[in-house]
Design an enzyme around this catalytic site. Structure first.
Site, mmCIF file in Angstrom:
data_model
loop_
_atom_site.group_PDB
_atom_site.id
_atom_site.type_symbol
_atom_site.label_atom_id
_atom_site.label_comp_id
_atom_site.label_asym_id
_atom_site.label_seq_id
_atom_site.Cartn_x
_atom_site.Cartn_y
_atom_site.Cartn_z
ATOM 1 N N LEU A 39 3.099 3.963 -10.149
ATOM 2 C CA LEU A 39 2.574 3.372 -8.925
ATOM 3 C C LEU A 39 1.091 3.157 -9.177
ATOM 4 O O LEU A 39 0.423 4.040 -9.716
ATOM 5 C CB LEU A 39 2.738 4.317 -7.723
ATOM 6 C CG LEU A 39 4.028 4.283 -6.938
ATOM 7 C CD1 LEU A 39 4.008 5.345 -5.843
ATOM 8 C CD2 LEU A 39 4.292 2.921 -6.335
ATOM 9 N N ASP A 40 0.576 2.012 -8.776
ATOM 10 C CA ASP A 40 -0.847 1.743 -8.940
ATOM 11 C C ASP A 40 -1.680 2.776 -8.199
ATOM 12 O O ASP A 40 -1.205 3.399 -7.249
ATOM 13 C CB ASP A 40 -1.195 0.359 -8.381
ATOM 14 C CG ASP A 40 -0.520 -0.758 -9.144
ATOM 15 O OD1 ASP A 40 -0.275 -0.587 -10.342
ATOM 16 O OD2 ASP A 40 -0.250 -1.800 -8.521
ATOM 17 N N GLN A 41 -2.929 2.891 -8.602
ATOM 18 C CA GLN A 41 -3.852 3.830 -7.956
ATOM 19 C C GLN A 41 -3.941 3.561 -6.463
ATOM 20 O O GLN A 41 -4.035 4.484 -5.661
ATOM 21 C CB GLN A 41 -5.234 3.712 -8.609
ATOM 22 C CG GLN A 41 -6.251 4.687 -8.071
ATOM 23 C CD GLN A 41 -7.596 4.555 -8.789
ATOM 24 O OE1 GLN A 41 -7.806 3.685 -9.618
ATOM 25 N NE2 GLN A 41 -8.516 5.432 -8.438
ATOM 26 N N SER A 43 -1.615 2.276 -4.538
ATOM 27 C CA SER A 43 -0.314 2.317 -3.879
ATOM 28 C C SER A 43 0.059 3.770 -3.599
ATOM 29 O O SER A 43 -0.431 4.678 -4.258
ATOM 30 C CB SER A 43 0.755 1.659 -4.750
ATOM 31 O OG SER A 43 0.476 0.287 -4.945
ATOM 32 N N ARG A 139 2.329 -4.682 -10.619
ATOM 33 C CA ARG A 139 1.811 -5.091 -9.311
ATOM 34 C C ARG A 139 2.673 -6.189 -8.669
ATOM 35 O O ARG A 139 2.174 -7.068 -7.972
ATOM 36 C CB ARG A 139 0.346 -5.522 -9.422
ATOM 37 C CG ARG A 139 -0.544 -4.377 -9.898
ATOM 38 C CD ARG A 139 -1.998 -4.739 -10.019
ATOM 39 N NE ARG A 139 -2.653 -4.990 -8.754
ATOM 40 C CZ ARG A 139 -3.153 -4.069 -7.938
ATOM 41 N NH1 ARG A 139 -3.060 -2.797 -8.242
ATOM 42 N NH2 ARG A 139 -3.739 -4.404 -6.813
#
Length: 178
Positions: A39-41, A43, A139
């Protein structure tokens, strides 16, 4: 071992960081586990960690098509046309996406406040949608909502296959049965 973590906003999806930013090591005490996916930073939500390589492969390999469901808060009042486009699949710079499950949603009553809060603009509303993907590009949800004219402001993963957040607060973990 399989662990569910509700990854907070701003946490890196790795165990170390030379710049001293928050990482999974701030939340996971078990040794020898690694994230099955990312998971992105910026998110939030469900992240699965395991010490079982076969299970990690089953959860992350696109050939197994584990559906991943997200709640997205987007900039503007998302239209039925945009939802229909997401359902058909959209063209991104790296090619067309698979069709996604997409539907209008309301902000859930169980949702925690984000720190920092999502930007607020009096003249521009925000809206929510639930989107389910069967692929996992970098993303991807953010790029898809931007492609249909509604950039993502907040993104929370609710579910991966049969595993769900189910009441985990940000930073909390739960042991799961694989």
């Amino acid at each position: 071992m399989l662990i569910a973590l509700n990854k907070p906003y701003g946490v890196l999806c790795q165990f170390t960081d030379a710049d001293g930013r928050a990482t999974l090591a701030d939340y996971i005490v078990q040794k020898g586990v690694y994230a099955a996916g990312r998971l992105d930073q910026d998110s939030e939500g469900l992240l699965l960690l395991t010490d079982d390589g076969t299970l990690a492969h089953r959860l992350t390999d696109p050939r197994h098509k584990q559906p991943k469901t997200y709640l997205a808060q987007v900039d503007g009042a998302i239209t039925d046309e945009a939802i229909a486009a997401l359902r058909r699949g959209v063209m991104l710079k790296d090619g067309p996406t698979l069709p996604a499950g997409a539907e209008h949603a309301t902000e859930p009553d169980w949702l925690w406040p984000r720190d920092p809060p999502v930007r607020f603009r009096k003249a521009i509303p925000t809206s929510w949608l639930r989107i389910t993907l069967h692929e996992g590009r970098n993303r991807q949800v953010r790029r898809m909502t931007a492609a249909v004219g509604f950039p993502t402001l907040r993104l929370i993963r609710e579910r991966i296959g049969r595993y769900a957040l189910d009441g985990l607060a940000p930073g909390e973990t739960r042991l799961l049965l694989p």
